[in-house]
Design a protein around this motif. Structure first.
Motif, mmCIF file in Angstrom:
data_model
loop_
_atom_site.group_PDB
_atom_site.id
_atom_site.type_symbol
_atom_site.label_atom_id
_atom_site.label_comp_id
_atom_site.label_asym_id
_atom_site.label_seq_id
_atom_site.Cartn_x
_atom_site.Cartn_y
_atom_site.Cartn_z
ATOM 1 N N ILE A 43 0.837 -1.203 0.000
ATOM 2 C CA ILE A 43 0.000 0.000 0.000
ATOM 3 C C ILE A 43 0.870 1.251 0.000
ATOM 4 O O ILE A 43 0.623 2.199 -0.739
ATOM 5 C CB ILE A 43 -0.973 -0.015 1.196
ATOM 6 N N SER A 44 1.908 1.231 0.812
ATOM 7 C CA SER A 44 2.811 2.374 0.892
ATOM 8 C C SER A 44 3.566 2.578 -0.422
ATOM 9 O O SER A 44 3.640 3.697 -0.941
ATOM 10 C CB SER A 44 3.801 2.161 2.040
ATOM 11 N N ALA A 45 4.098 1.512 -0.980
ATOM 12 C CA ALA A 45 4.939 1.624 -2.177
ATOM 13 C C ALA A 45 4.140 1.830 -3.463
ATOM 14 O O ALA A 45 4.521 2.652 -4.298
ATOM 15 C CB ALA A 45 5.810 0.375 -2.320
ATOM 16 N N TYR A 46 3.042 1.092 -3.647
ATOM 17 C CA TYR A 46 2.358 1.100 -4.936
ATOM 18 C C TYR A 46 1.099 1.957 -4.983
ATOM 19 O O TYR A 46 0.668 2.338 -6.069
ATOM 20 C CB TYR A 46 2.045 -0.324 -5.382
ATOM 21 N N ALA A 47 0.510 2.265 -3.818
ATOM 22 C CA ALA A 47 -0.645 3.165 -3.798
ATOM 23 C C ALA A 47 -0.254 4.531 -3.243
ATOM 24 O O ALA A 47 -1.044 5.454 -3.271
ATOM 25 C CB ALA A 47 -1.774 2.565 -2.974
ATOM 26 N N ASP A 48 0.960 4.614 -2.721
ATOM 27 C CA ASP A 48 1.477 5.868 -2.162
ATOM 28 C C ASP A 48 0.544 6.423 -1.085
ATOM 29 O O ASP A 48 0.200 7.604 -1.085
ATOM 30 C CB ASP A 48 1.725 6.894 -3.266
ATOM 31 N N ARG A 49 0.130 5.525 -0.165
ATOM 32 C CA ARG A 49 -0.736 5.908 0.943
ATOM 33 C C ARG A 49 -0.010 5.642 2.253
ATOM 34 O O ARG A 49 0.770 4.684 2.365
ATOM 35 C CB ARG A 49 -2.054 5.127 0.931
ATOM 36 N N PRO A 50 -0.267 6.477 3.277
ATOM 37 C CA PRO A 50 0.360 6.236 4.583
ATOM 38 C C PRO A 50 -0.181 4.963 5.229
ATOM 39 O O PRO A 50 -1.344 4.604 5.034
ATOM 40 C CB PRO A 50 -0.008 7.470 5.401
ATOM 41 N N VAL A 51 0.675 4.290 5.982
ATOM 42 C CA VAL A 51 0.299 3.051 6.665
ATOM 43 C C VAL A 51 0.678 3.138 8.141
ATOM 44 O O VAL A 51 1.602 3.851 8.518
ATOM 45 C CB VAL A 51 0.966 1.815 6.019
ATOM 46 N N VAL A 52 -0.050 2.398 8.964
ATOM 47 C CA VAL A 52 0.192 2.390 10.405
ATOM 48 C C VAL A 52 1.322 1.433 10.771
ATOM 49 O O VAL A 52 2.172 1.741 11.590
ATOM 50 C CB VAL A 52 -1.101 2.025 11.172
#
Length: 167
Positions: A43-52
């Motif tokens: 999610i972080s690498a390919y959707a460029d969204r922050p993760v917990v």
């Protein structure tokens, strides 16, 4: 409940591609995701969204996040929601593996359970998402579901449940 003990995930590469494409298209760049560590990296690498949580299990803070996630997913929904609110997570990624993998590498084992507790968020997310009070189903793949905390996010999921989600 159908159970697997091999430790093999039900998740496929094409399902991960679908998840990251959905996250990129349907969520805002500032909306964050709570998931198990191996999904967070995608999610972080390919959707460029922050993760917990992230993939660095060696870091004590990340390890505590992962253990807390494992514990809370097998508690009632309000316990899981409290973690999401405290960590400022907008979405939760749920995998059928969480409930169905009874092996020593599974989340159930990490949480200290051999069977999922009745009334746990995991059981509701797996089989009865319409009974959740605060989490809303917004994405569904063959073995993944994404739930939104609140209604200010992605639109509700309209696709039908797959065979893994049949009770």
């Amino acid at each position: 409940i159908f159970r697997i003990r091999s430790g093999a995930s039900l998740l496929t590469e094409s399902e991960l591609d679908g998840l990251t494409a959905w996250a990129s298209a349907r969520t805002s760049p500032d909306e964050s995701f709570l998931s198990y560590w191996h999904i967070s990296g995608f999610i972080s690498a390919y959707a460029d969204r922050p993760v917990v949580s992230n993939t660095f299990f060696e870091n004590p803070a990340n390890r505590r996040n992962i253990h807390e996630f494992a514990a809370r997913i097998f508690q009632p929904e309000d316990s899981l929601v409290a973690m999401m609110e405290r960590k400022d997570a907008d979405y939760l990624v749920y995998q059928a593996d969480f409930l169905l993998d009874a092996g020593p590498s599974g989340l159930l084992y990490l949480a200290g359970h051999t069977d999922p507790p009745e009334g746990s968020a995991a059981l509701l997310m797996q089989y009865r998402p319409d009974e959740l009070r605060r989490l809303e189903l917004v994405f569904q793949g063959p073995s993944l579901r994404v739930f939104s905390l609140g209604s200010n996010h992605a639109p509700p999921c309209t696709s039908g449940a797959g065979v893994l989600f049949d009770e």
